[in-house]
Design an enzyme around this catalytic site. Structure first.
Site, PDB file in Angstrom:
ATOM      1  N   LYS A  64       0.842  -1.208   0.000  1.00 11.61           N
ATOM      2  CA  LYS A  64       0.000   0.000   0.000  1.00 11.61           C
ATOM      3  C   LYS A  64       0.877   1.258   0.000  1.00 11.61           C
ATOM      4  O   LYS A  64       0.608   2.213  -0.722  1.00 11.61           O
ATOM      5  CB  LYS A  64      -0.911   0.041   1.244  1.00 11.61           C
ATOM      6  CG  LYS A  64      -1.867  -1.138   1.367  1.00 11.61           C
ATOM      7  CD  LYS A  64      -2.804  -0.995   2.555  1.00 11.61           C
ATOM      8  CE  LYS A  64      -2.096  -1.012   3.901  1.00 11.61           C
ATOM      9  NZ  LYS A  64      -1.577  -2.326   4.311  1.00 11.61           N
ATOM     10  N   ARG A  72      -9.421   1.302   9.025  1.00  7.77           N
ATOM     11  CA  ARG A  72      -9.020  -0.086   9.273  1.00  7.77           C
ATOM     12  C   ARG A  72     -10.071  -0.815  10.099  1.00  7.77           C
ATOM     13  O   ARG A  72      -9.905  -1.990  10.401  1.00  7.77           O
ATOM     14  CB  ARG A  72      -7.744  -0.032  10.090  1.00  7.77           C
ATOM     15  CG  ARG A  72      -6.562  -0.828   9.588  1.00  7.77           C
ATOM     16  CD  ARG A  72      -5.437  -0.493  10.568  1.00  7.77           C
ATOM     17  NE  ARG A  72      -4.256  -1.238  10.411  1.00  7.77           N
ATOM     18  CZ  ARG A  72      -3.195  -0.839   9.706  1.00  7.77           C
ATOM     19  NH1 ARG A  72      -3.217   0.268   9.024  1.00  7.77           N
ATOM     20  NH2 ARG A  72      -2.118  -1.584   9.683  1.00  7.77           N
ATOM     21  N   ARG A  91      12.300  -6.937   5.794  1.00 10.98           N
ATOM     22  CA  ARG A  91      12.075  -5.572   5.315  1.00 10.98           C
ATOM     23  C   ARG A  91      12.866  -4.567   6.161  1.00 10.98           C
ATOM     24  O   ARG A  91      12.961  -4.721   7.376  1.00 10.98           O
ATOM     25  CB  ARG A  91      10.571  -5.269   5.407  1.00 10.98           C
ATOM     26  CG  ARG A  91      10.195  -3.874   4.962  1.00 10.98           C
ATOM     27  CD  ARG A  91       8.717  -3.766   4.759  1.00 10.98           C
ATOM     28  NE  ARG A  91       7.990  -3.504   5.988  1.00 10.98           N
ATOM     29  CZ  ARG A  91       6.718  -3.082   6.016  1.00 10.98           C
ATOM     30  NH1 ARG A  91       6.054  -2.898   4.892  1.00 10.98           N
ATOM     31  NH2 ARG A  91       6.115  -2.866   7.154  1.00 10.98           N
ATOM     32  N   ARG A 119      11.519  -2.213  11.322  1.00  4.98           N
ATOM     33  CA  ARG A 119      10.438  -1.743  12.194  1.00  4.98           C
ATOM     34  C   ARG A 119      10.248  -2.694  13.369  1.00  4.98           C
ATOM     35  O   ARG A 119      10.330  -3.906  13.195  1.00  4.98           O
ATOM     36  CB  ARG A 119       9.142  -1.658  11.384  1.00  4.98           C
ATOM     37  CG  ARG A 119       8.943  -0.297  10.743  1.00  4.98           C
ATOM     38  CD  ARG A 119       7.825  -0.282   9.747  1.00  4.98           C
ATOM     39  NE  ARG A 119       6.570  -0.855  10.238  1.00  4.98           N
ATOM     40  CZ  ARG A 119       5.441  -0.835   9.559  1.00  4.98           C
ATOM     41  NH1 ARG A 119       5.402  -0.263   8.362  1.00  4.98           N
ATOM     42  NH2 ARG A 119       4.348  -1.373  10.044  1.00  4.98           N
ATOM     43  N   ARG A 173      -0.580  -9.007  13.412  1.00  2.85           N
ATOM     44  CA  ARG A 173      -1.108  -7.988  12.490  1.00  2.85           C
ATOM     45  C   ARG A 173      -1.991  -8.632  11.422  1.00  2.85           C
ATOM     46  O   ARG A 173      -3.006  -8.056  11.009  1.00  2.85           O
ATOM     47  CB  ARG A 173       0.042  -7.195  11.857  1.00  2.85           C
ATOM     48  CG  ARG A 173       0.601  -6.145  12.823  1.00  2.85           C
ATOM     49  CD  ARG A 173       2.024  -5.749  12.486  1.00  2.85           C
ATOM     50  NE  ARG A 173       2.173  -5.125  11.203  1.00  2.85           N
ATOM     51  CZ  ARG A 173       3.322  -5.113  10.514  1.00  2.85           C
ATOM     52  NH1 ARG A 173       4.400  -5.687  11.004  1.00  2.85           N
ATOM     53  NH2 ARG A 173       3.384  -4.522   9.349  1.00  2.85           N
TER      54      ARG A 173
HETATM   55  P1  ADP Z   1       0.999  -2.299   8.176  1.00  6.11           P
HETATM   56  O1  ADP Z   1       2.278  -2.634   7.480  1.00  6.11           O
HETATM   57  O2  ADP Z   1       0.616  -3.320   9.244  1.00  6.11           O
HETATM   58  O3  ADP Z   1      -0.113  -1.955   7.240  1.00  6.11           O
HETATM   59  P2  ADP Z   1       1.048   0.424   9.233  1.00  6.11           P
HETATM   60  O4  ADP Z   1       2.330   1.140   9.073  1.00  6.11           O
HETATM   61  O5  ADP Z   1      -0.106   0.843   8.402  1.00  6.11           O
HETATM   62  O6  ADP Z   1       1.389  -1.092   9.070  1.00  6.11           O
HETATM   63  O7  ADP Z   1       0.575   0.481  10.774  1.00  6.11           O
HETATM   64  C1  ADP Z   1       1.427   0.107  11.834  1.00  6.11           C
HETATM   65  C2  ADP Z   1       0.627   0.048  13.133  1.00  6.11           C
HETATM   66  O8  ADP Z   1       0.070   1.362  13.422  1.00  6.11           O
HETATM   67  C3  ADP Z   1      -0.574  -0.887  13.139  1.00  6.11           C
HETATM   68  O9  ADP Z   1      -0.224  -2.234  13.415  1.00  6.11           O
HETATM   69  C4  ADP Z   1      -1.431  -0.256  14.257  1.00  6.11           C
HETATM   70  O10 ADP Z   1      -0.925  -0.564  15.533  1.00  6.11           O
HETATM   71  C5  ADP Z   1      -1.212   1.237  14.020  1.00  6.11           C
HETATM   72  N1  ADP Z   1      -2.251   1.770  13.092  1.00  6.11           N
HETATM   73  C6  ADP Z   1      -2.036   2.235  11.834  1.00  6.11           C
HETATM   74  N2  ADP Z   1      -3.189   2.633  11.269  1.00  6.11           N
HETATM   75  C7  ADP Z   1      -4.172   2.421  12.186  1.00  6.11           C
HETATM   76  C8  ADP Z   1      -5.579   2.611  12.196  1.00  6.11           C
HETATM   77  N3  ADP Z   1      -6.223   3.116  11.131  1.00  6.11           N
HETATM   78  N4  ADP Z   1      -6.265   2.274  13.312  1.00  6.11           N
HETATM   79  C9  ADP Z   1      -5.639   1.784  14.389  1.00  6.11           C
HETATM   80  N5  ADP Z   1      -4.312   1.558  14.446  1.00  6.11           N
HETATM   81  C10 ADP Z   1      -3.578   1.870  13.355  1.00  6.11           C
END
Ligand code: ADP
Length: 232
Positions: free
Chosen positions: A31, A107, A146, A179, A190
């Site tokens: 994404k 989400r 990664r 990360r 996740r």
């Molecule tokens: P991913 O690679 O899992 O898509 P992101 O960088 O989008 O990772 O998100 C990392 C973390 O940030 C998530 O696992 C969650 O803890 C938090 N997070 C991100 N976006 C949201 C959201 N819309 N609602 C709740 N928590 C979020």
């Protein structure tokens, strides 16, 4: 190829400058890569909830301190603070003018409903929702290994895209980090959270007739072409 099709798109179909869209899909599906392309090529503002949270953690703000433990465990940050954080950006003048691509938000169903309400209040509509799909196996292999540059955000992978010099970014020499939530146990959590809380979001937009599904196992350029060409 994508550029040619984009010209056709500007006559009515698919993505254009100023569009408002959501990218949804499991962690590691790409994404962020696609959102960066859409920002660079169409000028849509890339709003990544994960990146915004990580910046808050880095800056040691109250929100960052609250978000950190959820992120480290692979859980979602509570809806209330997440919605407020994203609403502030979506309502900004800059984003109203440029259009946006949301990455990582909404989400949960509650976040989707809140987004509908904030757009309604501004008399704005979403143009489309793209679901990038891939198997658990593929996302696991992409996330394990990664690394990202702490300065420019460029993403590397130990196997498929190693940096020329270990631990350093090819583009800007910045230090690379893994990360904290890219550990195997957290990745599994996740993926579980995605299945339980975010898959219903995909169904929500499918029922509204706004969903386009693209195959995330293709190359980044091929996925981009699928997105801008509005084909399933
Ligand atoms: P991913 O690679 O899992 O898509 P992101 O960088 O989008 O990772 O998100 C990392 C973390 O940030 C998530 O696992 C969650 O803890 C938090 N997070 C991100 N976006 C949201 C959201 N819309 N609602 C709740 N928590 C979020």
């Amino acid at each position: 190829m994508a550029e040619e099709l984009l010209e056709k798109d500007s006559k009515g179909q698919g993505m254009t400058k100023g569009s408002r869209m959501i990218l949804v899909g499991p962690p590691g599906v790409g994404k962020g890569t696609q959102a960066a392309f859409l920002e660079a090529r169409l000028g849509l503002k890339h709003l990544s909830s994960g990146t915004i949270f990580r910046a808050e953690v880095e800056a040691e703000t109250d929100l960052g301190r609250l978000a950190q433990s959820y992120i480290n465990h692979g859980e979602l940050v509570p809806n209330g603070v997440t919605i407020e954080m994203m609403a502030k950006r979506i309502r900004s003048d800059e984003v109203r003018k440029s259009g946006f691509v949301l990455d990582g938000f909404p989400r949960t169903i509650r976040q989707s409903v809140a987004l509908d309400e904030m757009l309604d209040a501004m008399d704005m509509r979403l143009d489309k929702v793209v679901s990038i799909s891939a198997s658990d196996e593929l996302v696991l292999s992409r996330l394990t290994g990664r690394m990202g540059c702490t300065k420019c955000g460029e993403i590397y992978h130990a196997k498929s895209k190693p940096p020329k010099r270990e631990g350093l970014c090819d583009k800007c020499n910045g230090p690379l980090i893994i990360r904290t939530d890219d550990k195997p146990g957290t990745i599994i959590e996740r993926l579980k959270v995605f299945r339980e809380q975010t898959k219903p979001v995909i169904d929500y937009y499918r029922e509204k007739g706004m969903l386009q599904v693209v195959d995330g196992s293709r190359t980044a350029e091929e996925v981009y072409t699928q997105i801008v060409c509005a084909e399933e």
